[in-house]
Scaffold this active site. Structure first.
Site, PDB file in Angstrom:
ATOM      1  N   THR A  42       0.860  -1.181   0.000  1.00 47.66           N
ATOM      2  CA  THR A  42       0.000   0.000   0.000  1.00 47.66           C
ATOM      3  C   THR A  42       0.896   1.230   0.000  1.00 47.66           C
ATOM      4  O   THR A  42       1.994   1.187   0.551  1.00 47.66           O
ATOM      5  CB  THR A  42      -0.866  -0.026   1.272  1.00 47.66           C
ATOM      6  OG1 THR A  42      -1.788  -1.096   1.151  1.00 47.66           O
ATOM      7  CG2 THR A  42      -1.622   1.273   1.505  1.00 47.66           C
ATOM      8  N   ARG A  44     -14.971  -6.203   0.101  1.00 45.32           N
ATOM      9  CA  ARG A  44     -14.291  -5.839   1.353  1.00 45.32           C
ATOM     10  C   ARG A  44     -13.609  -4.473   1.193  1.00 45.32           C
ATOM     11  O   ARG A  44     -12.903  -4.226   0.228  1.00 45.32           O
ATOM     12  CB  ARG A  44     -13.250  -6.903   1.696  1.00 45.32           C
ATOM     13  CG  ARG A  44     -12.434  -6.605   2.971  1.00 45.32           C
ATOM     14  CD  ARG A  44     -11.135  -5.899   2.665  1.00 45.32           C
ATOM     15  NE  ARG A  44     -10.264  -5.782   3.827  1.00 45.32           N
ATOM     16  CZ  ARG A  44      -9.136  -5.066   3.839  1.00 45.32           C
ATOM     17  NH1 ARG A  44      -8.744  -4.415   2.759  1.00 45.32           N
ATOM     18  NH2 ARG A  44      -8.391  -5.004   4.915  1.00 45.32           N
ATOM     19  N   GLY A  63     -11.011  -1.839   3.207  1.00 45.83           N
ATOM     20  CA  GLY A  63     -10.090  -1.730   4.342  1.00 45.83           C
ATOM     21  C   GLY A  63     -10.066  -0.317   4.908  1.00 45.83           C
ATOM     22  O   GLY A  63     -10.999   0.468   4.728  1.00 45.83           O
ATOM     23  N   ASP A  64      -8.967  -0.014   5.575  1.00 44.62           N
ATOM     24  CA  ASP A  64      -8.838   1.291   6.250  1.00 44.62           C
ATOM     25  C   ASP A  64      -8.415   2.415   5.307  1.00 44.62           C
ATOM     26  O   ASP A  64      -8.655   3.587   5.593  1.00 44.62           O
ATOM     27  CB  ASP A  64      -7.800   1.189   7.366  1.00 44.62           C
ATOM     28  CG  ASP A  64      -6.427   0.791   6.808  1.00 44.62           C
ATOM     29  OD1 ASP A  64      -6.360  -0.157   5.987  1.00 44.62           O
ATOM     30  OD2 ASP A  64      -5.424   1.428   7.175  1.00 44.62           O
ATOM     31  N   THR A  97      -0.628   1.895   6.946  1.00 42.57           N
ATOM     32  CA  THR A  97      -0.565   0.662   6.161  1.00 42.57           C
ATOM     33  C   THR A  97      -0.499  -0.518   7.119  1.00 42.57           C
ATOM     34  O   THR A  97       0.115  -0.432   8.186  1.00 42.57           O
ATOM     35  CB  THR A  97       0.646   0.658   5.206  1.00 42.57           C
ATOM     36  OG1 THR A  97       0.685  -0.603   4.531  1.00 42.57           O
ATOM     37  CG2 THR A  97       1.975   0.873   5.920  1.00 42.57           C
ATOM     38  N   GLY A  98      -1.144  -1.608   6.727  1.00 44.18           N
ATOM     39  CA  GLY A  98      -1.158  -2.777   7.606  1.00 44.18           C
ATOM     40  C   GLY A  98      -2.496  -3.475   7.509  1.00 44.18           C
ATOM     41  O   GLY A  98      -3.242  -3.256   6.544  1.00 44.18           O
TER      42      GLY A  98
HETATM   43  N1  ASP Z   1      -4.258  -1.351   4.921  1.00 42.64           N
HETATM   44  C1  ASP Z   1      -4.526  -2.010   3.661  1.00 42.64           C
HETATM   45  C2  ASP Z   1      -5.889  -2.678   3.743  1.00 42.64           C
HETATM   46  O1  ASP Z   1      -6.186  -3.259   4.749  1.00 42.64           O
HETATM   47  C3  ASP Z   1      -3.510  -3.018   3.277  1.00 42.64           C
HETATM   48  C4  ASP Z   1      -2.063  -2.669   3.527  1.00 42.64           C
HETATM   49  O2  ASP Z   1      -1.753  -1.565   3.943  1.00 42.64           O
HETATM   50  O3  ASP Z   1      -1.187  -3.507   3.290  1.00 42.64           O
HETATM   51  O4  ASP Z   1      -6.607  -2.665   2.778  1.00 42.64           O
END
Ligand code: ASP
Length: 330
Positions: free
Chosen positions: A195, A223, A225-226, A246-247
């Site tokens: 990301t 789905r 995400g954040d 990110t995460g």
């Molecule tokens: N945070 C991102 C998500 O959950 C993925 C990532 O940052 O690796 O969509």
């Protein structure tokens, strides 16, 4: 005449009284930009020298583009969008061209951007044919009365504003496809992240942040995400800081990570470093989450905390020195 004399006298005394300093903290840098290209199991052993060099080169290029804009007096939003576009166009990152695949083999992209001077924000979720989702997020912020558009609606809005689109197979990359196969065959739970995000401070003291992603490999249809959620993956407020995360997104949503860092600074008076560490290094692992953030405050302080083995990251301040790191230490 006497009034003018007194006025000049007061001005002359200001530096001595310390009233010139903006607040209680020293300005570290007049402007700056900090970026990430994802957090995860990023270790020196897991990259070939060529991969190591490619990531450093790509991050440096994104930083260089943002730095030029800020150095020439451009605004933080422009720097954030432009730096993220560079990474979206590079298949190394899980954003734009290099987006990961959903469980049913599609690419659904999310992005958001926020202007710390107005608290305006824009976001898009689940788009499938937008070349640069960060630019569509900015269009949503500037050209609509809404904050977030999803899926077909986001794309119709983009078409109406002449956004650049690509055929869906533009997002097909061999590497991400193989990752999906491995995850589905349960040979690997491994996802290195990728990301992208940026946060910047411009010469006028305005902060901005943005984030763009393909989400998580093998995610279920629909789905989100954040990354496109304001307050979770992205937040900016001139009073405090600009943050991109990110995460594992589900945890970042549940903790409102980006906003929580800003709130700790605003309400508890924590420094950027303290607030970032409190949320990322303590609260996030406490509920089983992992990942990192990059952030900059109104004084040009930088924070880049992460709980994973590594995080693609870098920053440049007004001294023009580029710092790029991938692993725990360098
Ligand atoms: N945070 C991102 C998500 O959950 C993925 C990532 O940052 O690796 O969509």
């Amino acid at each position: 005449m006497i009034k003018i004399f007194i006025f000049v006298l007061i001005l002359a005394c200001l530096p001595l009284s310390g009233l010139y300093s903006k607040t209680n903290e020293e300005q570290q840098s007049e402007f700056g930009i900090v970026i990430h290209g994802g957090a995860g199991g990023i270790t020196r052993e897991s990259y070939t020298p060529e991969q190591d060099a490619a990531y450093r080169e790509a991050l440096s290029e994104a930083l260089r583009v943002g730095y030029e804009i800020l150095k020439n007096g451009g605004n933080s939003l422009e720097a954030v969008e432009s730096a993220i576009r560079i990474m979206e166009d590079d298949s190394l990152f899980n954003a734009g061209r290099g987006a990961v695949f959903t469980a049913d083999g599609k690419n659904e992209l999310d992005a958001s951007i926020m202007d710390g001077s107005t608290l305006n924000a824009g976001a898009v979720a689940g788009v499938t044919r937008i070349k640069n989702p960060i630019t569509l997020a900015r269009l949503v912020m500037e050209e609509s009365r809404h904050v977030m558009f999803a899926r077909e609606g986001a794309e119709v809005f983009g078409d109406q504003h002449g956004i650049e689109t690509v055929p869906e197979d533009y997002f097909f990359t061999e590497r991400r496809w193989r990752t999906l196969q491995r995850i589905q065959e349960r040979e690997a739970a491994e996802e290195r992240g990728g990301t992208v995000g940026a946060a910047a401070l411009d010469k006028n003291g305005n902060l901005a942040a943005g984030t763009s992603t393909g989400g998580m490999s093998n995610k279920r249809f629909g789905r989100i995400g954040d990354s496109p959620i304001i307050g979770a993956g992205t937040y900016a407020n001139n009073k405090t800081c600009a943050v991109s995360a990110t995460g594992h997104g589900e945890y970042f949503i549940r903790l409102s990570v980006a906003y929580d860092i800003s709130a700790l600074m605003e309400y508890k008076g924590l420094s950027l470093r303290e607030a970032g560490d409190r949320v990322v290094m303590e609260k996030l692992p406490d509920i089983g989450g992992y990942g990192g953030v990059i952030a900059i405050d109104q004084f040009g302080n930088i924070a880049m905390p992460f709980t994973t083995a590594g995080m693609h990251r870098g920053y440049v301040l007004d001294d023009g020195e580029f710092v790029v790191k991938l692993y725990g230490d360098e």
